[in-house]
Design a protein around this motif. Sequence first.
Motif, PDB file in Angstrom:
ATOM      1  N   ALA A 128      31.631 -14.373  13.773  1.00 43.00           N
ATOM      2  CA  ALA A 128      32.901 -13.983  13.948  1.00 43.00           C
ATOM      3  C   ALA A 128      33.834 -13.433  13.125  1.00 43.00           C
ATOM      4  CB  ALA A 128      33.877 -15.299  14.340  1.00 43.00           C
ATOM      5  N   LEU A 129      33.590 -14.569  11.899  1.00 42.80           N
ATOM      6  CA  LEU A 129      33.789 -13.415  10.097  1.00 42.80           C
ATOM      7  C   LEU A 129      33.252 -12.198   9.525  1.00 42.80           C
ATOM      8  CD1 LEU A 129      33.019 -17.288   8.171  1.00 42.80           C
ATOM      9  CD2 LEU A 129      35.762 -16.082   9.115  1.00 42.80           C
ATOM     10  N   ALA A 130      32.086 -12.185  10.583  1.00 42.05           N
ATOM     11  CA  ALA A 130      31.569 -11.091  10.090  1.00 42.05           C
ATOM     12  C   ALA A 130      32.415  -9.828  11.026  1.00 42.05           C
ATOM     13  CB  ALA A 130      29.795 -10.506  10.438  1.00 42.05           C
ATOM     14  N   HIS A 131      32.607 -10.421  12.224  1.00 44.01           N
ATOM     15  CA  HIS A 131      33.651  -8.998  12.625  1.00 44.01           C
ATOM     16  C   HIS A 131      35.066  -9.080  13.116  1.00 44.01           C
ATOM     17  CE1 HIS A 131      30.266  -8.597  16.528  1.00 44.01           C
ATOM     18  NE2 HIS A 131      30.426 -10.072  16.325  1.00 44.01           N
ATOM     19  N   GLU A 132      35.745  -9.941  12.130  1.00 44.44           N
ATOM     20  CA  GLU A 132      36.297  -9.831  11.261  1.00 44.44           C
ATOM     21  C   GLU A 132      36.972  -8.927  10.280  1.00 44.44           C
ATOM     22  OE1 GLU A 132      40.798 -10.396  10.921  1.00 44.44           O
ATOM     23  OE2 GLU A 132      39.703 -10.593  12.265  1.00 44.44           O
ATOM     24  N   HIS A 133      35.788  -9.282   9.098  1.00 46.77           N
ATOM     25  CA  HIS A 133      35.559  -8.075   8.364  1.00 46.77           C
ATOM     26  C   HIS A 133      35.136  -6.974   8.592  1.00 46.77           C
ATOM     27  CE1 HIS A 133      34.370  -8.115   4.269  1.00 46.77           C
ATOM     28  NE2 HIS A 133      33.468  -7.296   4.482  1.00 46.77           N
ATOM     29  N   VAL A 134      34.431  -6.519   9.668  1.00 53.28           N
ATOM     30  CA  VAL A 134      34.209  -5.187  10.248  1.00 53.28           C
ATOM     31  C   VAL A 134      35.919  -4.941  10.420  1.00 53.28           C
ATOM     32  CG1 VAL A 134      33.392  -3.967  11.547  1.00 53.28           C
ATOM     33  CG2 VAL A 134      32.380  -5.646  10.628  1.00 53.28           C
ATOM     34  N   ARG A 135      36.404  -5.810  11.155  1.00 52.83           N
ATOM     35  CA  ARG A 135      37.604  -5.215  11.725  1.00 52.83           C
ATOM     36  C   ARG A 135      38.623  -5.025  10.692  1.00 52.83           C
ATOM     37  NH1 ARG A 135      42.222  -6.791  12.131  1.00 52.83           N
ATOM     38  NH2 ARG A 135      42.750  -8.379  11.247  1.00 52.83           N
ATOM     39  N   MET A 136      38.480  -5.935   9.928  1.00 58.94           N
ATOM     40  CA  MET A 136      39.315  -5.316   7.968  1.00 58.94           C
ATOM     41  C   MET A 136      39.565  -4.565   7.404  1.00 58.94           C
ATOM     42  SD  MET A 136      40.096  -9.574   7.560  1.00 58.94           S
ATOM     43  CE  MET A 136      41.277  -8.688   5.963  1.00 58.94           C
ATOM     44  N   LYS A 137      37.959  -4.319   7.632  1.00 62.05           N
ATOM     45  CA  LYS A 137      37.739  -2.891   6.705  1.00 62.05           C
ATOM     46  C   LYS A 137      37.912  -1.211   7.712  1.00 62.05           C
ATOM     47  CE  LYS A 137      33.233  -2.940   3.948  1.00 62.05           C
ATOM     48  NZ  LYS A 137      32.420  -3.149   3.577  1.00 62.05           N
ATOM     49  N   LYS A 138      37.839  -0.742   8.909  1.00 62.76           N
ATOM     50  CA  LYS A 138      38.986  -0.197   9.496  1.00 62.76           C
ATOM     51  C   LYS A 138      39.841  -0.277   9.729  1.00 62.76           C
ATOM     52  CE  LYS A 138      34.012  -0.280  13.073  1.00 62.76           C
ATOM     53  NZ  LYS A 138      33.954  -0.036  14.487  1.00 62.76           N
ATOM     54  N   ALA A 139      40.595  -1.075   9.925  1.00 64.82           N
ATOM     55  CA  ALA A 139      41.470  -1.233   9.434  1.00 64.82           C
ATOM     56  C   ALA A 139      42.213  -0.806   7.501  1.00 64.82           C
ATOM     57  CB  ALA A 139      42.593  -2.212   9.924  1.00 64.82           C
ATOM     58  N   GLY A 140      41.343  -1.049   7.126  1.00 70.13           N
ATOM     59  CA  GLY A 140      40.895  -0.880   5.798  1.00 70.13           C
ATOM     60  C   GLY A 140      42.366  -1.604   5.215  1.00 70.13           C
ATOM     61  N   LEU A 141      41.686  -3.051   5.689  1.00 68.71           N
ATOM     62  CA  LEU A 141      42.741  -3.955   4.859  1.00 68.71           C
ATOM     63  C   LEU A 141      41.537  -4.619   3.695  1.00 68.71           C
ATOM     64  CD1 LEU A 141      44.261  -5.606   7.878  1.00 68.71           C
ATOM     65  CD2 LEU A 141      45.053  -4.363   6.418  1.00 68.71           C
ATOM     66  N   ILE A 142      40.385  -4.204   3.365  1.00 69.49           N
ATOM     67  CA  ILE A 142      39.513  -4.951   2.309  1.00 69.49           C
ATOM     68  C   ILE A 142      39.731  -3.868   0.884  1.00 69.49           C
ATOM     69  CG2 ILE A 142      37.015  -5.417   2.040  1.00 69.49           C
ATOM     70  CD1 ILE A 142      38.081  -6.684   4.311  1.00 69.49           C
ATOM     71  N   THR A 143      40.124  -5.350   0.494  1.00 76.96           N
ATOM     72  CA  THR A 143      40.849  -4.241  -0.727  1.00 76.96           C
ATOM     73  C   THR A 143      39.497  -4.841  -2.466  1.00 76.96           C
ATOM     74  OG1 THR A 143      42.904  -3.525  -0.290  1.00 76.96           O
ATOM     75  CG2 THR A 143      42.295  -4.024  -2.242  1.00 76.96           C
ATOM     76  N   ASP A 144      39.827  -3.815  -2.653  1.00 81.84           N
ATOM     77  CA  ASP A 144      38.251  -4.587  -4.359  1.00 81.84           C
ATOM     78  C   ASP A 144      39.141  -3.586  -5.508  1.00 81.84           C
ATOM     79  OD1 ASP A 144      37.258  -6.303  -5.604  1.00 81.84           O
ATOM     80  OD2 ASP A 144      35.241  -5.456  -5.277  1.00 81.84           O
ATOM     81  N   LEU A 145      38.157  -4.851  -7.142  1.00 82.12           N
ATOM     82  CA  LEU A 145      38.604  -4.046  -7.271  1.00 82.12           C
ATOM     83  C   LEU A 145      37.622  -3.066  -8.064  1.00 82.12           C
ATOM     84  CD1 LEU A 145      40.467  -6.110 -10.484  1.00 82.12           C
ATOM     85  CD2 LEU A 145      41.652  -3.965  -9.361  1.00 82.12           C
ATOM     86  N   ILE A 146      37.632  -1.310  -7.739  1.00 83.82           N
ATOM     87  CA  ILE A 146      36.166  -0.493  -8.052  1.00 83.82           C
ATOM     88  C   ILE A 146      36.160  -0.185  -9.688  1.00 83.82           C
ATOM     89  CG2 ILE A 146      34.985   1.585  -7.127  1.00 83.82           C
ATOM     90  CD1 ILE A 146      35.186  -1.572  -4.776  1.00 83.82           C
ATOM     91  N   PRO A 147      34.988   0.062 -10.019  1.00 82.00           N
ATOM     92  CA  PRO A 147      34.808   0.569 -11.236  1.00 82.00           C
ATOM     93  C   PRO A 147      35.201   2.100 -10.927  1.00 82.00           C
ATOM     94  CG  PRO A 147      32.794  -0.828 -10.898  1.00 82.00           C
ATOM     95  CD  PRO A 147      34.194  -1.281  -9.558  1.00 82.00           C
ATOM     96  N   LEU A 148      35.574   2.593 -12.624  1.00 81.74           N
ATOM     97  CA  LEU A 148      36.038   4.218 -12.324  1.00 81.74           C
ATOM     98  C   LEU A 148      34.871   5.063 -11.889  1.00 81.74           C
ATOM     99  CD1 LEU A 148      38.841   4.841 -14.965  1.00 81.74           C
ATOM    100  CD2 LEU A 148      39.025   4.629 -12.427  1.00 81.74           C
ATOM    101  N   ASP A 149      33.801   4.999 -12.908  1.00 85.57           N
ATOM    102  CA  ASP A 149      32.552   5.553 -13.139  1.00 85.57           C
ATOM    103  C   ASP A 149      32.070   5.444 -11.652  1.00 85.57           C
ATOM    104  OD1 ASP A 149      31.132   2.671 -12.965  1.00 85.57           O
ATOM    105  OD2 ASP A 149      30.640   3.545 -15.072  1.00 85.57           O
ATOM    106  N   ALA A 150      31.857   4.664 -10.708  1.00 91.40           N
ATOM    107  CA  ALA A 150      31.219   4.169  -9.541  1.00 91.40           C
ATOM    108  C   ALA A 150      32.155   4.997  -7.990  1.00 91.40           C
ATOM    109  CB  ALA A 150      31.276   2.641  -9.432  1.00 91.40           C
ATOM    110  N   ILE A 151      32.841   5.382  -8.669  1.00 89.44           N
ATOM    111  CA  ILE A 151      33.412   6.804  -7.449  1.00 89.44           C
ATOM    112  C   ILE A 151      33.130   8.095  -7.417  1.00 89.44           C
ATOM    113  CG2 ILE A 151      36.075   7.287  -6.821  1.00 89.44           C
ATOM    114  CD1 ILE A 151      37.604   4.682  -7.632  1.00 89.44           C
ATOM    115  N   ARG A 152      33.047   8.718  -6.410  1.00 87.04           N
ATOM    116  CA  ARG A 152      32.633  10.093  -6.499  1.00 87.04           C
ATOM    117  C   ARG A 152      33.475  10.938  -5.748  1.00 87.04           C
ATOM    118  NH1 ARG A 152      29.463   8.036  -9.398  1.00 87.04           N
ATOM    119  NH2 ARG A 152      27.700   7.696  -9.480  1.00 87.04           N
TER     120      ARG A 152
END
Length: 357
Positions: free
Chosen positions: A60-84
């Motif tokens: 259930a938590l995994a499905h909720e995580h996927v749902r939140m990702k699809k909805a754009g609700l998962i946020t994190d701090l991403i290193p600049l050099d990891a972004i293309r």
Amino acid sequence: MSKKKRIFDIDFDEAEVASPAPVPAGTERRGPMAAAISENAEALTERQQAEAAIRQENDALAHEHVRMKKAGLITDLIPLDAIRTEKLTRDRGPGRDAEIDELKRSIQEIGLSNPIRVEQVGDHFELIQGFRRFTAYQELFGETGDDRFARIPAGINAKGENLLRLYRQMVDENLVRRGVSFGEMAQLAIRYRKQAAEVEGYDHAVELLFASSGRQKRSYIKHFVRLLAATEGRIKHVESVPRALGLSIARRLEEGPEAQANLNRLLSEDAERTAEQEQAILAEFAAQAGQGPKKKVKLTKGPQQAKTTFRLSRPEGDAKCTVADGRIELKLEQDFSGIERKRIEAAVKAFLDELAE
């Protein structure tokens, strides 16, 4: 004298002795080993039930995580050099954005209130939305070396999202937040058509990308697409071509191959021209409609015209106004395409009447 024994008769009440519980027929008494086996079996059953409940909760938590990702609700701090920034073609002209410094000051003072959007691909992330915000963080980190600018807040999209949906997200965001010119929109449609093999042609690409825009606006974009396709990259300042001028040139090109060849010849003669000089070439070409080819337009290398820029505070955000010779430009974070034409005409007339007094 012999003693005589006295015998007493003592009566005892019969004690109620509990008899052992009867063993049901066909049932044997369990020994210690049997009892231990039974207890172990019960414990194993309980453990299996607990594990099943944990697996169900994790699913259930995994499905909720996927749902939140699809909805754009998962946020994190991403290193600049990891972004293309290679997945999507940007709907912005070349060169540095003139307003990036204002964005950098805002980030330094109050932080980034609207995270960028990325999609994880392997060990890096592809930028989906927020090119200006990402650029501002890069410049701030390069200028200050401050670790707080080494990572940027980012919403993480689900992997493998539809390409058209990603382009539409970028297009719709920028149509609302920033005044994108018709030339830039046409340029994006051309590049999207080259990237998406399933798109049938340039007109189809415009219909898909700008589906939320009005029919008239899509028609204008299609005219600019034909203009850019005919000139094959020779227009250097696409973002500066006014709508009316672009439409005039597109109509002029309908005269045939000779008109197209004439325009491409004019645009090939000075690769270092300014935006104003290029517009002079285009305006001269548009004025030749039905008159055949004319002599070469002479370019003046003099200084650029002076202009004045100021800002006005509005409830919907700051309005940036640029005033130059023969031109007044107003930029505001508002979509004016949905406003009735008569209202806009009345507002412009009142504005000009006020200046004429």
